[in-house]
Design an enzyme around this catalytic site. Structure first.
Site, PDB file in Angstrom:
ATOM      1  N   GLY A 162     -15.466   7.135  98.978  1.00  0.00           N
ATOM      2  CA  GLY A 162     -16.618   6.645  98.565  1.00  0.00           C
ATOM      3  C   GLY A 162     -16.668   5.238  98.305  1.00  0.00           C
ATOM      4  O   GLY A 162     -15.793   4.970  98.460  1.00  0.00           O
ATOM      5  N   GLN A 166     -19.596  -2.782  96.565  1.00  0.00           N
ATOM      6  CA  GLN A 166     -18.610  -2.885  96.464  1.00  0.00           C
ATOM      7  C   GLN A 166     -18.665  -3.632  97.648  1.00  0.00           C
ATOM      8  O   GLN A 166     -17.192  -4.258  98.218  1.00  0.00           O
ATOM      9  CB  GLN A 166     -17.800  -1.515  96.831  1.00  0.00           C
ATOM     10  CG  GLN A 166     -17.608  -0.902  95.869  1.00  0.00           C
ATOM     11  CD  GLN A 166     -16.172   0.660  95.886  1.00  0.00           C
ATOM     12  OE1 GLN A 166     -17.828   1.194  95.715  1.00  0.00           O
ATOM     13  NE2 GLN A 166     -15.345  -0.150  95.706  1.00  0.00           N
ATOM     14  N   CYS A 177      -9.504   2.630  93.769  1.00  0.00           N
ATOM     15  CA  CYS A 177     -10.936   2.342  94.078  1.00  0.00           C
ATOM     16  C   CYS A 177     -10.613   1.039  94.933  1.00  0.00           C
ATOM     17  O   CYS A 177      -9.641   0.331  95.619  1.00  0.00           O
ATOM     18  CB  CYS A 177     -11.517   1.873  93.074  1.00  0.00           C
ATOM     19  SG  CYS A 177     -12.977   0.861  92.899  1.00  0.00           S
ATOM     20  N   LEU A 178     -10.991   1.364  96.266  1.00  0.00           N
ATOM     21  CA  LEU A 178     -10.948   0.247  97.628  1.00  0.00           C
ATOM     22  C   LEU A 178     -11.139  -0.852  96.888  1.00  0.00           C
ATOM     23  O   LEU A 178     -10.763  -1.768  98.161  1.00  0.00           O
ATOM     24  CB  LEU A 178     -11.908   0.552  98.457  1.00  0.00           C
ATOM     25  CG  LEU A 178     -12.345   1.982  99.071  1.00  0.00           C
ATOM     26  CD1 LEU A 178     -13.171   2.130 100.259  1.00  0.00           C
ATOM     27  CD2 LEU A 178     -10.494   2.397  99.438  1.00  0.00           C
ATOM     28  N   HIS A 230     -17.205   8.115  89.082  1.00  0.00           N
ATOM     29  CA  HIS A 230     -16.482   6.407  90.194  1.00  0.00           C
ATOM     30  C   HIS A 230     -17.527   5.972  90.784  1.00  0.00           C
ATOM     31  O   HIS A 230     -17.807   4.232  89.887  1.00  0.00           O
ATOM     32  CB  HIS A 230     -15.403   7.242  90.517  1.00  0.00           C
ATOM     33  CG  HIS A 230     -14.799   5.977  91.153  1.00  0.00           C
ATOM     34  ND1 HIS A 230     -13.263   5.443  90.580  1.00  0.00           N
ATOM     35  CD2 HIS A 230     -14.845   4.721  92.351  1.00  0.00           C
ATOM     36  CE1 HIS A 230     -12.779   4.259  91.265  1.00  0.00           C
ATOM     37  NE2 HIS A 230     -14.416   3.956  91.979  1.00  0.00           N
ATOM     38  N   GLU A 231     -18.544   6.086  91.709  1.00  0.00           N
ATOM     39  CA  GLU A 231     -19.326   5.407  91.917  1.00  0.00           C
ATOM     40  C   GLU A 231     -20.490   4.600  90.812  1.00  0.00           C
ATOM     41  O   GLU A 231     -21.164   3.513  91.302  1.00  0.00           O
ATOM     42  CB  GLU A 231     -19.893   6.436  93.433  1.00  0.00           C
ATOM     43  CG  GLU A 231     -18.930   6.394  94.696  1.00  0.00           C
ATOM     44  CD  GLU A 231     -17.758   5.560  94.734  1.00  0.00           C
ATOM     45  OE1 GLU A 231     -18.291   4.414  94.689  1.00  0.00           O
ATOM     46  OE2 GLU A 231     -16.501   6.061  95.379  1.00  0.00           O
ATOM     47  N   HIS A 264     -19.648   2.708  89.156  1.00  0.00           N
ATOM     48  CA  HIS A 264     -19.647   0.838  89.931  1.00  0.00           C
ATOM     49  C   HIS A 264     -21.483   0.585  90.436  1.00  0.00           C
ATOM     50  O   HIS A 264     -21.883  -0.794  89.603  1.00  0.00           O
ATOM     51  CB  HIS A 264     -19.668   1.239  91.407  1.00  0.00           C
ATOM     52  CG  HIS A 264     -18.710   1.067  91.553  1.00  0.00           C
ATOM     53  ND1 HIS A 264     -17.624   0.023  91.291  1.00  0.00           N
ATOM     54  CD2 HIS A 264     -17.714   1.998  92.820  1.00  0.00           C
ATOM     55  CE1 HIS A 264     -15.922   0.622  92.160  1.00  0.00           C
ATOM     56  NE2 HIS A 264     -15.808   1.204  92.383  1.00  0.00           N
TER      57      HIS A 264
HETATM   58  O1  K1U Z   1     -13.931   2.488  95.908  1.00  0.00           O
HETATM   59  C1  K1U Z   1     -13.676   3.392  95.960  1.00  0.00           C
HETATM   60  O2  K1U Z   1     -14.889   3.790  94.895  1.00  0.00           O
HETATM   61  C2  K1U Z   1     -13.260   4.767  96.518  1.00  0.00           C
HETATM   62  C3  K1U Z   1     -13.008   5.560  96.054  1.00  0.00           C
HETATM   63  C4  K1U Z   1     -13.309   6.555  95.245  1.00  0.00           C
HETATM   64  C5  K1U Z   1     -12.008   7.126  94.429  1.00  0.00           C
HETATM   65  C6  K1U Z   1     -11.294   7.714  94.839  1.00  0.00           C
HETATM   66  C7  K1U Z   1     -10.266   8.986  93.879  1.00  0.00           C
HETATM   67  C8  K1U Z   1     -11.067   9.239  92.229  1.00  0.00           C
HETATM   68  C9  K1U Z   1     -12.135   8.866  92.273  1.00  0.00           C
HETATM   69  C10 K1U Z   1     -12.582   7.788  93.332  1.00  0.00           C
HETATM   70  C11 K1U Z   1     -11.722   5.898  97.139  1.00  0.00           C
HETATM   71  O3  K1U Z   1     -11.747   6.280  98.024  1.00  0.00           O
HETATM   72  S1  K1U Z   1      -9.613   4.976  96.778  1.00  0.00           S
HETATM   73  C12 K1U Z   1      -8.538   5.797  98.376  1.00  0.00           C
HETATM   74  C13 K1U Z   1      -9.089   7.369  98.000  1.00  0.00           C
HETATM   75  O4  K1U Z   1      -9.276   8.089  97.092  1.00  0.00           O
HETATM   76  C14 K1U Z   1      -7.983   7.685  99.047  1.00  0.00           C
HETATM   77  C15 K1U Z   1      -7.950   7.007 100.531  1.00  0.00           C
HETATM   78  C16 K1U Z   1      -6.902   7.979 101.702  1.00  0.00           C
HETATM   79  C17 K1U Z   1      -7.731   8.886 101.563  1.00  0.00           C
HETATM   80  C18 K1U Z   1      -8.062   9.965 100.303  1.00  0.00           C
HETATM   81  C19 K1U Z   1      -8.025   9.446  99.232  1.00  0.00           C
HETATM   82 ZN    ZN Z   2     -14.310   2.564  93.348  1.00  0.00          ZN
END
Ligand code: K1U
Ligand code: ZN
Length: 172
Positions: free
Chosen positions: A46, A51, A94-95, A136-137, A140
């Protein structure tokens, strides 16, 4: 393919209340396409516009987790209109908080209304990882990062570690 820079905590932009989008046009679709490239490249499931430094109420998602079956989703001006009383717990990442994870409790299922990629009004009930990720998004877009649900001590420790890791990263 356009990769945008993702900002990290404690960048004050992540505390911004993003503004609603007035019109879904080609400029916005270009932003959503670039956000999707950035999300896949990170990699993540996401991404919210703030971001990448854009304070507009836009999110992209793909929770399929399989390169073969990409299922990009676009949400413009998403709003939660119903929450289930049941709660689910997920170990969120979260990225903008690289390499840190924490369990967060959220409604298990939500109904959201939003505009799609073509600007058409939609309403959808979601559950599972999609529900967690959308909430979660949307957080943000309201200036909330998942570490805001943790104690001040834990949050500050994570922020310090992310700052140190960012400083120690050598850009070649
Ligand atoms: O930064 C963000 O908002 C994105 C975040 C989204 C998220 C992940 C888990 C729970 C709630 C919201 C991410 O994508 S973090 C990275 C991640 O979860 C992932 C990366 C590679 C493969 C699978 C998952
Ligand atoms: Zn996030």
């Amino acid at each position: 393919m356009t990769m945008l820079d993702i900002i990290n905590v404690p960048d004050p932009l992540l505390k911004t209340l993003s503004e609603p989008v007035e019109k879904v046009d080609d400029t916005l679709r270009q932003l959503m396409d670039n956000m999707l490239d950035t999300m896949y490249g990170a990699p993540g499931i996401g991404l919210a516009a703030i971001q990448v430094g854009v304070a507009r109420r836009v999110i992209v998602l793909d929770v399929e987790g399989d390169d073969e079956t990409k299922k990009p989703l676009y949400f413009v001006n998403p709003e939660v209109v119903w929450e289930s009383p049941e709660i689910s717990v997920y170990n969120e990442g979260c990225l903008s908080v690289p390499d840190h994870y924490a369990e967060v409790e959220r409604p298990a299922s939500v109904k959201i209304k939003y505009l799609d990629y073509d600007g058409k009004a939609q309403e959808q009930q979601v559950d599972g990882l999609l529900s967690t990720c959308i909430q979660h998004e949307i957080d943000h877009l309201d200036g909330i990062v998942f570490i805001d649900y943790l104690s001040r001590l834990k949050r500050n420790m994570i922020i310090k570690k992310v700052q140190k890791a960012t400083k120690d990263t050598v850009v070649l």
